[in-house]
Write a protein that holds these residues in place. Structure first.
Motif, PDB file in Angstrom:
ATOM      1  N   UNK A 108      37.752 -48.430 -51.337  1.00 53.75           N
ATOM      2  CA  UNK A 108      38.732 -47.516 -50.770  1.00 53.75           C
ATOM      3  C   UNK A 108      40.053 -48.267 -50.675  1.00 53.75           C
ATOM      4  N   UNK A 109      41.085 -47.749 -51.323  1.00 57.35           N
ATOM      5  CA  UNK A 109      42.434 -48.305 -51.201  1.00 57.35           C
ATOM      6  C   UNK A 109      43.192 -47.442 -50.210  1.00 57.35           C
ATOM      7  N   UNK A 110      43.804 -48.059 -49.194  1.00 61.97           N
ATOM      8  CA  UNK A 110      44.561 -47.319 -48.189  1.00 61.97           C
ATOM      9  C   UNK A 110      45.999 -47.838 -48.192  1.00 61.97           C
ATOM     10  N   UNK A 111      46.938 -46.938 -48.466  1.00 62.94           N
ATOM     11  CA  UNK A 111      48.357 -47.267 -48.520  1.00 62.94           C
ATOM     12  C   UNK A 111      49.020 -46.722 -47.263  1.00 62.94           C
ATOM     13  N   UNK A 112      49.670 -47.599 -46.492  1.00 67.58           N
ATOM     14  CA  UNK A 112      50.333 -47.190 -45.255  1.00 67.58           C
ATOM     15  C   UNK A 112      51.750 -47.743 -45.218  1.00 67.58           C
ATOM     16  N   UNK A 113      52.659 -46.927 -44.688  1.00 65.74           N
ATOM     17  CA  UNK A 113      54.044 -47.340 -44.463  1.00 65.74           C
ATOM     18  C   UNK A 113      54.577 -46.484 -43.327  1.00 65.74           C
ATOM     19  N   UNK A 114      55.183 -47.101 -42.325  1.00 61.79           N
ATOM     20  CA  UNK A 114      55.724 -46.317 -41.208  1.00 61.79           C
ATOM     21  C   UNK A 114      56.651 -45.202 -41.701  1.00 61.79           C
ATOM     22  N   UNK A 115      56.467 -44.015 -41.110  1.00 57.48           N
ATOM     23  CA  UNK A 115      57.300 -42.867 -41.464  1.00 57.48           C
ATOM     24  C   UNK A 115      56.829 -42.123 -42.709  1.00 57.48           C
ATOM     25  N   UNK A 116      55.761 -42.578 -43.334  1.00 51.88           N
ATOM     26  CA  UNK A 116      55.226 -41.961 -44.551  1.00 51.88           C
ATOM     27  C   UNK A 116      53.778 -41.529 -44.325  1.00 51.88           C
ATOM     28  N   UNK A 117      53.335 -40.549 -45.107  1.00 50.69           N
ATOM     29  CA  UNK A 117      51.938 -40.141 -45.038  1.00 50.69           C
ATOM     30  C   UNK A 117      51.060 -41.234 -45.628  1.00 50.69           C
ATOM     31  N   UNK A 118      49.977 -41.541 -44.945  1.00 54.02           N
ATOM     32  CA  UNK A 118      49.012 -42.501 -45.460  1.00 54.02           C
ATOM     33  C   UNK A 118      48.277 -41.864 -46.628  1.00 54.02           C
ATOM     34  N   UNK A 119      48.039 -42.655 -47.663  1.00 53.62           N
ATOM     35  CA  UNK A 119      47.280 -42.177 -48.822  1.00 53.62           C
ATOM     36  C   UNK A 119      46.089 -43.086 -49.039  1.00 53.62           C
ATOM     37  N   UNK A 120      44.973 -42.470 -49.442  1.00 55.64           N
ATOM     38  CA  UNK A 120      43.766 -43.215 -49.783  1.00 55.64           C
ATOM     39  C   UNK A 120      43.332 -42.843 -51.193  1.00 55.64           C
TER      40      UNK A 120
END
Length: 170
Positions: free
Chosen positions: A86-98
């Motif tokens: 599972x790859x989880x992409x996070x950045x403040x102010x943005x929707x998290x994507x997996x």
């Protein structure tokens, strides 16, 4: 002196040939093992073009670690064969994507022992542009077809109302 007939000679040659074939088969290498890694190379796009606060979490068979994202948004992750990731992409102010990645069957078909390489991009959307919606789960999956090893990719853009972290009190 014993006289050999053509049948005896023929039988002896067949036996010798079969023994030779048996030795050749016994000495041949076993069937190729499955691919032992898949290399993912990706590019992350964000509106403000800064990657300083991006988090890329890689969960392989239940164990997590962080991966580096360069300032231009490029990342490279090497995954073991026969893994569920599972790859989880996070950045403040943005929707998290997996993104789900399944490396099973990466070595099937004509691909054999080659290291598989997959390239893709991820676009992070600003929360303020999404009208209070979020993704309903992983936005896509990357896998390999059973038997043939061909790349199998799917996308899922289903969105649902975002859950609020705080309850409203009246």
């Amino acid at each position: 002196m014993e006289k050999r007939t053509p049948i005896t000679l023929h039988t002896g040659l067949c036996a010798a040939l079969l023994m030779h074939i048996g030795f050749v088969q016994a000495g041949s290498p076993p069937a190729s093992p499955p691919v032992n890694e898949v290399v993912l190379t990706g590019w992350l796009y964000v509106e403000d073009h800064t990657m300083a606060d991006v988090v890329l979490e890689v969960e392989v068979n239940g164990r997590s670690h962080m991966a580096q994202v360069s300032e231009n948004g490029r990342f490279t992750v090497t995954l073991p064969g026969e893994a569920e990731v599972l790859l989880r992409f996070e950045k403040p102010g943005h929707l998290t994507k997996e993104v789900l990645v399944d490396t099973r069957h990466a070595g099937d078909g004509t691909f054999g022992q080659k290291t598989r390489r997959v390239k893709f991009a991820v676009v992070m959307e600003l929360e303020r542009h999404m009208a209070g919606l979020t993704y309903n789960g992983p936005v896509g999956s990357i896998g390999f077809d059973h038997g043939g090893g061909c790349l199998a990719v799917s996308h899922d853009r289903n969105m649902v109302p975002a859950r609020r972290a705080k309850q409203m009190v009246f």
